[in-house]
Scaffold this active site. Structure first.
Site, PDB file in Angstrom:
ATOM      1  N   CYS A 118      32.971  16.495  44.285  1.00 39.61           N
ATOM      2  CA  CYS A 118      32.527  15.258  44.942  1.00 39.61           C
ATOM      3  C   CYS A 118      33.691  14.627  45.688  1.00 39.61           C
ATOM      4  O   CYS A 118      34.832  15.079  45.583  1.00 39.61           O
ATOM      5  CB  CYS A 118      32.038  14.286  43.874  1.00 39.61           C
ATOM      6  SG  CYS A 118      30.797  14.999  42.791  1.00 39.61           S
TER       7      CYS A 118
ATOM      8  N   ARG B  80      32.770  17.399  51.033  1.00 42.40           N
ATOM      9  CA  ARG B  80      32.939  17.725  49.613  1.00 42.40           C
ATOM     10  C   ARG B  80      31.620  17.658  48.855  1.00 42.40           C
ATOM     11  O   ARG B  80      31.530  18.153  47.724  1.00 42.40           O
ATOM     12  CB  ARG B  80      33.945  16.776  48.959  1.00 42.40           C
ATOM     13  CG  ARG B  80      35.346  16.809  49.567  1.00 42.40           C
ATOM     14  CD  ARG B  80      36.255  15.815  48.866  1.00 42.40           C
ATOM     15  NE  ARG B  80      36.403  16.130  47.463  1.00 42.40           N
ATOM     16  CZ  ARG B  80      37.305  16.986  46.985  1.00 42.40           C
ATOM     17  NH1 ARG B  80      38.110  17.590  47.821  1.00 42.40           N
ATOM     18  NH2 ARG B  80      37.372  17.256  45.700  1.00 42.40           N
TER      19      ARG B  80
ATOM     20  N   TRP C 207      28.434  15.918  44.891  1.00 41.55           N
ATOM     21  CA  TRP C 207      28.025  17.321  44.870  1.00 41.55           C
ATOM     22  C   TRP C 207      27.502  17.527  43.462  1.00 41.55           C
ATOM     23  O   TRP C 207      28.266  17.601  42.507  1.00 41.55           O
ATOM     24  CB  TRP C 207      29.205  18.252  45.152  1.00 41.55           C
ATOM     25  CG  TRP C 207      28.871  19.701  45.039  1.00 41.55           C
ATOM     26  CD1 TRP C 207      29.086  20.523  43.978  1.00 41.55           C
ATOM     27  CD2 TRP C 207      28.230  20.512  46.028  1.00 41.55           C
ATOM     28  NE1 TRP C 207      28.630  21.784  44.254  1.00 41.55           N
ATOM     29  CE2 TRP C 207      28.099  21.812  45.498  1.00 41.55           C
ATOM     30  CE3 TRP C 207      27.775  20.268  47.317  1.00 41.55           C
ATOM     31  CZ2 TRP C 207      27.513  22.861  46.198  1.00 41.55           C
ATOM     32  CZ3 TRP C 207      27.183  21.309  48.013  1.00 41.55           C
ATOM     33  CH2 TRP C 207      27.056  22.576  47.467  1.00 41.55           C
TER      34      TRP C 207
ATOM     35  N   ASN D  63      34.909  12.763  39.964  1.00 38.40           N
ATOM     36  CA  ASN D  63      34.738  14.087  40.571  1.00 38.40           C
ATOM     37  C   ASN D  63      35.186  15.105  39.527  1.00 38.40           C
ATOM     38  O   ASN D  63      36.282  14.985  38.978  1.00 38.40           O
ATOM     39  CB  ASN D  63      35.612  14.223  41.828  1.00 38.40           C
ATOM     40  CG  ASN D  63      35.745  15.682  42.255  1.00 38.40           C
ATOM     41  OD1 ASN D  63      34.816  16.457  42.101  1.00 38.40           O
ATOM     42  ND2 ASN D  63      36.916  16.039  42.730  1.00 38.40           N
ATOM     43  N   GLY D  64      34.335  16.070  39.210  1.00 42.32           N
ATOM     44  CA  GLY D  64      34.725  17.077  38.213  1.00 42.32           C
ATOM     45  C   GLY D  64      33.650  17.246  37.152  1.00 42.32           C
ATOM     46  O   GLY D  64      32.494  16.884  37.360  1.00 42.32           O
TER      47      GLY D  64
ATOM     48  N   GLU E  88      31.065  44.562  49.941  1.00 48.39           N
ATOM     49  CA  GLU E  88      31.352  43.154  50.271  1.00 48.39           C
ATOM     50  C   GLU E  88      32.478  43.061  51.293  1.00 48.39           C
ATOM     51  O   GLU E  88      32.419  42.284  52.253  1.00 48.39           O
ATOM     52  CB  GLU E  88      31.694  42.368  48.998  1.00 48.39           C
ATOM     53  CG  GLU E  88      32.057  40.918  49.208  1.00 48.39           C
ATOM     54  CD  GLU E  88      31.046  40.090  49.981  1.00 48.39           C
ATOM     55  OE1 GLU E  88      31.396  39.009  50.460  1.00 48.39           O
ATOM     56  OE2 GLU E  88      29.892  40.565  50.161  1.00 48.39           O
TER      57      GLU E  88
ATOM     58  N   LYS F 288      32.213  41.302  55.045  1.00 45.47           N
ATOM     59  CA  LYS F 288      33.107  40.215  55.485  1.00 45.47           C
ATOM     60  C   LYS F 288      33.697  40.567  56.850  1.00 45.47           C
ATOM     61  O   LYS F 288      33.717  39.766  57.777  1.00 45.47           O
ATOM     62  CB  LYS F 288      34.229  39.968  54.471  1.00 45.47           C
ATOM     63  CG  LYS F 288      33.761  39.293  53.186  1.00 45.47           C
ATOM     64  CD  LYS F 288      33.520  37.835  53.295  1.00 45.47           C
ATOM     65  CE  LYS F 288      32.085  37.432  53.520  1.00 45.47           C
ATOM     66  NZ  LYS F 288      31.084  37.711  52.581  1.00 45.47           N
TER      67      LYS F 288
ATOM     68  N   GLU G  83      30.944  40.454  59.646  1.00 44.43           N
ATOM     69  CA  GLU G  83      30.319  39.187  60.049  1.00 44.43           C
ATOM     70  C   GLU G  83      31.272  38.226  60.739  1.00 44.43           C
ATOM     71  O   GLU G  83      30.814  37.364  61.496  1.00 44.43           O
ATOM     72  CB  GLU G  83      29.628  38.528  58.851  1.00 44.43           C
ATOM     73  CG  GLU G  83      30.501  38.033  57.742  1.00 44.43           C
ATOM     74  CD  GLU G  83      29.662  37.343  56.668  1.00 44.43           C
ATOM     75  OE1 GLU G  83      28.762  36.572  57.011  1.00 44.43           O
ATOM     76  OE2 GLU G  83      29.930  37.610  55.471  1.00 44.43           O
TER      77      GLU G  83
ATOM     78  N   HIS H 255      28.361  64.183  52.572  1.00 46.33           N
ATOM     79  CA  HIS H 255      26.949  64.465  52.863  1.00 46.33           C
ATOM     80  C   HIS H 255      26.538  63.944  54.242  1.00 46.33           C
ATOM     81  O   HIS H 255      25.362  63.752  54.519  1.00 46.33           O
ATOM     82  CB  HIS H 255      26.063  63.864  51.768  1.00 46.33           C
ATOM     83  CG  HIS H 255      26.398  64.389  50.411  1.00 46.33           C
ATOM     84  ND1 HIS H 255      26.124  65.677  50.015  1.00 46.33           N
ATOM     85  CD2 HIS H 255      27.055  63.796  49.377  1.00 46.33           C
ATOM     86  CE1 HIS H 255      26.564  65.872  48.776  1.00 46.33           C
ATOM     87  NE2 HIS H 255      27.141  64.750  48.378  1.00 46.33           N
TER      88      HIS H 255
ATOM     89  N   LYS I  41      24.827  29.483  57.792  1.00 47.27           N
ATOM     90  CA  LYS I  41      25.276  29.432  56.400  1.00 47.27           C
ATOM     91  C   LYS I  41      24.116  29.652  55.445  1.00 47.27           C
ATOM     92  O   LYS I  41      24.231  30.333  54.426  1.00 47.27           O
ATOM     93  CB  LYS I  41      25.957  28.099  56.114  1.00 47.27           C
ATOM     94  CG  LYS I  41      26.506  27.971  54.705  1.00 47.27           C
ATOM     95  CD  LYS I  41      27.583  29.026  54.459  1.00 47.27           C
ATOM     96  CE  LYS I  41      28.071  29.120  53.034  1.00 47.27           C
ATOM     97  NZ  LYS I  41      28.903  30.272  52.790  1.00 47.27           N
TER      98      LYS I  41
HETATM   99  C1  AGP Z   1      27.739  36.021  53.502  1.00 51.01           C
HETATM  100  O1  AGP Z   1      29.026  35.796  53.912  1.00 51.01           O
HETATM  101  C2  AGP Z   1      26.702  35.544  54.419  1.00 51.01           C
HETATM  102  N1  AGP Z   1      26.854  34.203  54.711  1.00 51.01           N
HETATM  103  C3  AGP Z   1      25.282  35.901  53.998  1.00 51.01           C
HETATM  104  O2  AGP Z   1      25.195  37.291  53.850  1.00 51.01           O
HETATM  105  C4  AGP Z   1      24.813  35.239  52.705  1.00 51.01           C
HETATM  106  O3  AGP Z   1      25.447  35.804  51.615  1.00 51.01           O
HETATM  107  C5  AGP Z   1      23.304  35.441  52.569  1.00 51.01           C
HETATM  108  O4  AGP Z   1      22.676  34.837  53.670  1.00 51.01           O
HETATM  109  C6  AGP Z   1      22.782  34.862  51.265  1.00 51.01           C
HETATM  110  O5  AGP Z   1      22.982  33.484  51.236  1.00 51.01           O
HETATM  111  P1  AGP Z   1      22.746  32.692  49.858  1.00 51.01           P
HETATM  112  O6  AGP Z   1      23.729  33.196  48.863  1.00 51.01           O
HETATM  113  O7  AGP Z   1      22.958  31.249  50.230  1.00 51.01           O
HETATM  114  O8  AGP Z   1      21.327  32.941  49.445  1.00 51.01           O
END
Ligand code: AGP
Length: 611
Positions: A2, A27, A76, A102-103, A484, A488, A491, A507, A606
């Protein structure tokens, strides 16, 4: 995570409180509130409202609380969903004390029971509300002494500002593990979680350290340590601009969030490992052996990075609790008529808690009779409200589109879940459980250690960042982390990166390996180490440039690779929490090298709330 603020001075407090909270909304933005006292009226005026700060501003528009002392908060949510009642500031039974926090107060449940026993009446579900009631209990005219008694009773991470009607010119603040700064003004002083809140008013600050208690008046700031001994603080002159301040001095939110992982993991572990490392505590679940043994199958459903965390979760639950797990991409799961009955547990994973495919998959699993639970980072989110049970990651708000700290905290919750189920099923020896939980406690420090030296990774980004194709390889858990790492890189740097189970190369994909193509190869899993080495030799034989990732103490990998990135040694089940870090950094510095918009990459959002 927060945002908290405080003001005591000659001017109207409300103006600074709102202005400061506006700068701290990154935050947390579930609710906001202020408490102001003018030293005359018979009560501290508290105004708070669920939703963004703008809702609160609308509420007090034309009737702004008057007074030169006040505290404020933007939330938050952690304990208790977003609501007016759970909004801060919280007060005691008399309204004479107000607090913003906050915490997480880890032992709040026990304290709350004790206070209710003693006749206190609670209005909210929050952990924070125990603070003003404790202050009410201990106050005998000496504000600071009462605050110290409160601090002796609480456990957890916190930054807090206390306000007392009987002390109309004094605010007291303190912190443990959460940030707190004091801004030094002329005839006024400011308190805040973070520098962005005060930078428009002053650049002269005191950075408060753990255990320090500050008694703040308009023309003095008296700071003592945990034992009450006076401390002389050095003034920290802030030379950042406001935008940089929001990023905590980092150039991008993604880099800030990468470096927030030690704290995010510590917060997500807090109160969830028994003091003697013998067991995992997940009070929010309250599962029995009988309940866990009723599961014939577990589904883990998610999207993107959360899906990759689910793959590691499958490994943990099957390896530790010996329960069969299927992992599925949410957008596939909901349309493939999955075989589900009431002995199925469906776990959905989502940072935002709003991803439409994951929410729909959850609803579908429920419709088919599955028991459901969510692992999410946002209290009160749609997925949190839809699932039967929720285990939260405490990563705090994740602003950058590329998920980093949410991923590592999801791995933590996946591991806790596997160990918790194993504890109930008796599938892990006590000594092994103690060993694993002991090593888990050490992970935040090892993450800090891994993030210390980023120069070699910066160099790789500059050296190989202009390649259009990059491959990631690994076996077992290394393969899941490689997925993963490649996401990264894809994207945020727009490089065509692909991750492969190392044994799968021959393969088909090996045809793509040509001279100079970068291959990031993870080799930390002992059981398949030799096999991984032979796959690395396969790509080396086609003149690929291989960047290996290994645990410290590995003496082999450098013989077959061009470079090796070492991470601290830990149990091979836990090492994904460390090996993902250089991959996050590699993606970050490669995107930087290529001049990409790191925090807001093209074509992405996001939280994906459309199908
Ligand atoms: C990851 O870096 C991306 N932003 C995206 O793949 C994300 O993980 C995916 O859209 C799932 O989002 P969520 O965890 O909010 O459900």
């Amino acid at each position: 995570m927060c945002g908290i603020v405080g003001y005591v001075g000659d001017k109207q407090a409300a103006r600074f409180l709102i202005e400061g909270l506006t700068k701290l909304e990154y935050r947390g933005y579930d609710s906001a509130g202020i408490a102001v006292y003018n030293g005359e009226s018979d009560a501290i005026r508290v105004e708070k409202s669920v939703g963004r700060l703008a809702e609160l501003e609308k509420k007090i528009d034309g009737n702004v609380p008057v007074g030169c002392m006040g505290i404020g908060h933007t939330r938050w949510a952690t304990h208790g969903g977003p609501s007016d009642l759970n909004s801060h500031p919280h007060t005691d039974c008399t309204g004479d004390f107000a607090v913003v926090h906050n915490g997480i107060i880890e032992n709040y449940l026990a304290l709350k029971e004790e206070l209710i026993e003693a006749g206190h009446v609670f209005k909210s579900e929050t952990d924070t509300e125990v603070l003003p009631h404790l202050l009410e209990t201990y106050y005998e005219g000496d504000f600071e002494a009462a605050v110290r008694k409160v601090l002796r009773r609480i456990e957890g991470s916190y930054s807090i500002v206390f306000m007392s009607k009987a002390d109309p010119d004094t605010l007291i603040c303190t912190k443990q593990d959460n940030p707190l700064v004091i801004g030094l003004g002329e005839g006024e002083n400011f308190i805040a979680s973070d520098i962005p809140a005060i930078i428009a008013r002053t650049r002269r600050t005191y950075i408060i350290n753990d255990g320090e208690v500050a008694v703040v008046k308009k023309d003095s700031v008296w700071i003592t340590n945990r034992r009450g001994e006076p401390i002389t603080k050095k003034v920290f002159e802030v030379n950042w601009n406001a935008e940089a301040a929001e990023k905590g001095g980092y150039e991008h939110f993604m880099l800030k969030e990468i470096h927030e992982q030690p704290k995010a993991v510590r917060d997500t572990l807090s109160g969830r490992i028994a003091k003697d490392d013998s067991a995992v505590i997940l009070d929010e679940l309250k599962w029995t052996a009988e309940y866990v043994n009723s599961f014939s199958k577990v589904f883990i459903i998610a999207c993107g990075t959360a899906y990759h965390a689910g793959l590691v979760g499958k490994y943990y639950i099957e390896n530790l609790a010996r329960v069969p797990v299927e992992v599925d991409i949410a957008s596939e799961f909901r349309y493939r008529k999955p075989i589900i009955d009431d002995n199925t547990l469906t776990i959905v994973v989502s940072q935002s808690g709003e991803t439409i495919d994951t929410l729909a998959a959850l609803k579908e699993a429920k419709r088919l009779g599955s028991k459901t639970m969510a692992v999410t980072n946002v209290v009160g989110s749609s997925i949190a409200r839809e699932a039967d049970q929720v285990v939260y990651t405490w990563a705090g708000p994740e602003i950058a589109v590329a998920s980093t700290k949410a991923y590592t905290t999801q791995l933590i919750v996946m591991f806790l879940l596997g160990a918790y189920m194993a504890g109930l099923r008796g599938t892990v020896e006590d000594s092994r459980m103690k060993e694993l939980l002991g090593k888990l406690r050490n992970i935040p420090a090892q993450i800090s250690e891994t993030l210390e030296d980023v120069d070699p990774i910066k160099a790789f980004a500059q050296q190989y960042g202009y390649n259009d194709d990059v491959f990631f390889l690994g076996r077992a858990l290394d393969y899941h982390v490689a997925l993963e790492g490649s996401l990264k890189l894809k994207e945020i740097s727009y490089i065509h990166a692909e991750a492969y189970a190392a044994g799968e190369l021959k393969h088909g994909t090996l045809a793509l390996i040509t001279r100079g193509i970068p291959v990031v190869a993870l080799a930390t899993q002992r059981g398949v180490y030799e096999k991984t080495l032979s796959n690395i030799k396969e790509v080396k034989a086609r003149d690929a440039v291989v960047i290996g990732v290994a645990a410290k103490g590995d003496t082999e990998l450098h013989k077959y690779t061009d470079h090796v990135i070492f991470v601290p040694e830990t149990d091979e089940l836990l090492i994904p929490l460390l090996t993902v870090l250089p991959l996050q950094l590699l993606a970050y510095y490669t995107a930087l090298t290529r001049g990409c918009d790191v925090d807001k990459p093209r074509n992405l959002a996001k939280s994906v709330t459309v199908e």
